[in-house]
Design a protein around this motif. Structure first.
Motif: not given
Length: 121
Positions: A6-8, A74-78, A102-104, A109-111
């Motif tokens: 929902a936030d996304y 949407i969190t960048g993990r996949v 997908q560009r958006l 995530p940086t590790t």
């Protein structure tokens, strides 16, 4: 507790116009499966302007995906395209629309880089 999905979608709608998508027009419906039911989100793109709504109306591209996997996207993990190729996401219709949207999605995530081990000479 915050709902990443929902936030996304709310953030997409609030921003409104995305120059990266200025040459893109079409609709994408996300059918997100979660514990026996589905959420339906519809994204309409018109030359970079985005409108978001809820509902299962027809769309140019329909994406069937588990909500937990979408949250990872949407969190960048996949990685979206990797998940499509693995068969974890079913896309019907105009695949190029999900490629453009997908560009958006955020990047991975940086590790912190793993500590390098120095080898004695």
């Amino acid at each position: 507790m915050s709902d990443a999905t929902a936030d996304y979608f709310h953030s997409l709608a609030e921003h409104g116009r995305y120059p990266l998508l200025r040459a893109t027009t079409g609709t994408i419906r996300f059918d997100l499966a979660d514990d026996g039911h589905a959420e339906h989100w519809r994204v309409a793109i018109k030359q970079g302007h985005i409108d978001v709504s809820r509902g299962g109306e027809p769309a140019d591209c329909v994406v069937h995906v588990a909500k937990s996997l979408f949250d990872g996207m949407i969190t960048g993990r996949v990685n979206t395209m990797a998940a499509v190729l693995r068969g974890q996401i079913n896309v019907e219709g105009e695949l190029h629309l999900i490629v453009m949207l997908q560009r958006l999605f955020p990047g991975r995530p940086t590790t912190p880089a793993p500590a390098t081990r120095r080898h004695p000479r």
